[in-house]
Design a protein around this motif. Structure first.
Motif, short mmCIF file in Angstrom:
data_model
loop_
_atom_site.label_atom_id
_atom_site.label_comp_id
_atom_site.label_asym_id
_atom_site.label_seq_id
_atom_site.Cartn_x
_atom_site.Cartn_y
_atom_site.Cartn_z
N TRP A 1 0.84 -1.20 0.00
CA TRP A 1 0.00 0.00 0.00
C TRP A 1 0.87 1.25 0.00
O TRP A 1 0.52 2.27 -0.62
CB TRP A 1 -0.91 -0.01 1.22
CG TRP A 1 -1.93 -1.11 1.22
CD1 TRP A 1 -1.99 -2.17 2.09
CD2 TRP A 1 -3.03 -1.28 0.32
NE1 TRP A 1 -3.05 -2.99 1.78
CE2 TRP A 1 -3.72 -2.46 0.70
CE3 TRP A 1 -3.51 -0.57 -0.77
CZ2 TRP A 1 -4.84 -2.94 0.03
CZ3 TRP A 1 -4.63 -1.03 -1.45
CH2 TRP A 1 -5.29 -2.20 -1.05
N ILE B 1 2.09 2.54 -3.49
CA ILE B 1 1.09 3.13 -4.39
C ILE B 1 0.96 4.62 -4.10
O ILE B 1 0.73 5.03 -2.97
CB ILE B 1 -0.27 2.44 -4.23
CG1 ILE B 1 -0.14 0.94 -4.54
CG2 ILE B 1 -1.31 3.07 -5.14
CD1 ILE B 1 -1.38 0.14 -4.19
N LEU C 1 -3.23 1.45 -10.64
CA LEU C 1 -2.42 1.71 -9.46
C LEU C 1 -1.08 2.30 -9.91
O LEU C 1 -0.31 1.65 -10.63
CB LEU C 1 -2.17 0.42 -8.68
CG LEU C 1 -3.41 -0.46 -8.41
CD1 LEU C 1 -3.01 -1.72 -7.66
CD2 LEU C 1 -4.45 0.32 -7.63
N ARG D 1 -9.50 1.60 -3.36
CA ARG D 1 -9.11 2.95 -2.96
C ARG D 1 -9.32 3.16 -1.45
O ARG D 1 -8.53 3.83 -0.79
CB ARG D 1 -9.89 3.98 -3.78
CG ARG D 1 -9.39 5.40 -3.61
CD ARG D 1 -10.11 6.36 -4.54
NE ARG D 1 -9.64 7.73 -4.32
CZ ARG D 1 -8.58 8.25 -4.90
NH1 ARG D 1 -7.87 7.53 -5.75
NH2 ARG D 1 -8.22 9.49 -4.64
N TRP E 1 -6.58 1.57 0.53
CA TRP E 1 -5.33 2.29 0.29
C TRP E 1 -5.26 3.54 1.17
O TRP E 1 -4.23 3.82 1.79
CB TRP E 1 -5.22 2.68 -1.19
CG TRP E 1 -4.09 3.61 -1.51
CD1 TRP E 1 -2.76 3.44 -1.23
CD2 TRP E 1 -4.19 4.89 -2.16
NE1 TRP E 1 -2.03 4.51 -1.68
CE2 TRP E 1 -2.88 5.42 -2.25
CE3 TRP E 1 -5.26 5.61 -2.70
CZ2 TRP E 1 -2.62 6.64 -2.85
CZ3 TRP E 1 -4.99 6.83 -3.29
CH2 TRP E 1 -3.69 7.34 -3.37
N ARG F 1 -7.77 -1.87 7.36
CA ARG F 1 -7.24 -3.01 6.60
C ARG F 1 -7.39 -4.34 7.31
O ARG F 1 -7.32 -5.39 6.67
CB ARG F 1 -5.76 -2.76 6.25
CG ARG F 1 -5.59 -1.63 5.24
CD ARG F 1 -4.13 -1.27 5.03
NE ARG F 1 -4.01 -0.06 4.23
CZ ARG F 1 -2.88 0.64 4.11
NH1 ARG F 1 -1.77 0.23 4.74
NH2 ARG F 1 -2.85 1.75 3.38
#
Length: 207
Positions: free
Chosen positions: A130, A133, A150, A178, A181, A187
């Motif tokens: 993550w 990105i 990404l 999204r 992220w 998460r």
């Protein structure tokens, strides 16, 4: 013969779906939350159709390349060296795709973990954490349909084409990726099924 078999397969699948009133197959059947990850898969029937098309392409292009080079054989639609080269290229690409399908045994997979994301296709697998990105967009330079793009510094972007194949609606999958992220505090949901529950109702932040 290959395409005849494929046609029969498609007709039987369509008739069965109509009979069961499930003509539109929900992508929810191919989602799972195991091994500390949430995985979205493409309908495996697509892999069968890809296989049929690729086998047909390999057979057709290889036979054309083999016999068109023989002066004793008259080949319909002969286009000379240029067309023979195109058919040879088709043969190479078809073999590459077929080997990828045999290796992966599925046309596509999107796997999300608390650490990052992994995208697998017939041509290979790419992954990113993550933190790697820097942006997530829904427009690709290749004009892919319903993509999730990404952006990763100093590397080609990871492009998830046809995101609607991984969920009942492509936008929901886009906002899912999204959301996790931009919200690391959520998460943990990717490990226990809560992320899939969110996906069903599309309850993701849209900021």
């Amino acid at each position: 013969m290959v395409f005849v078999v494929g046609t029969v397969y498609c007709v039987v699948q369509a008739a069965t779906s109509v009979a069961r009133e499930t003509f539109t197959v929900s992508a929810a059947r191919y989602r799972e939350s195991v091994d500390s990850a949430t995985t979205l898969r493409v309908n495996p029937a697509i892999a069968v159709l890809y296989g049929i098309a690729l086998v047909g392409a390999v057979l057709g292009s290889s036979l054309y390349v083999m016999f068109s080079a023989r002066e004793s054989v008259r080949v319909l639609f002969s286009g000379g060296v240029v067309f023979r080269s195109l058919m040879a290229a088709l043969l190479g690409l078809s073999l590459l795709g077929l080997s990828g399908l045999v290796r992966s045994r599925e046309p596509g997979r999107l796997r999300l973990t608390p650490a990052g994301i992994e995208h697998a296709t017939l041509l290979g697998t790419r992954s990113a954490t993550w933190d790697q990105i820097t942006d997530i967009a829904d427009v690709a330079a290749s004009r892919a349909h319903n993509p999730i793009v990404l952006t990763i510094p100093d590397a080609k972007p990871i492009v998830v084409s046809n995101a609607d194949r991984y969920g009942d609606a492509g936008p929901a999958v886009y906002w899912m990726v999204r959301h996790y992220w931009k919200h690391p505090e959520d998460r943990g949901e990717l490990t226990d099924g809560r992320a899939l529950a969110r996906l069903v109702t599309a309850q993701f932040a849209t900021d």
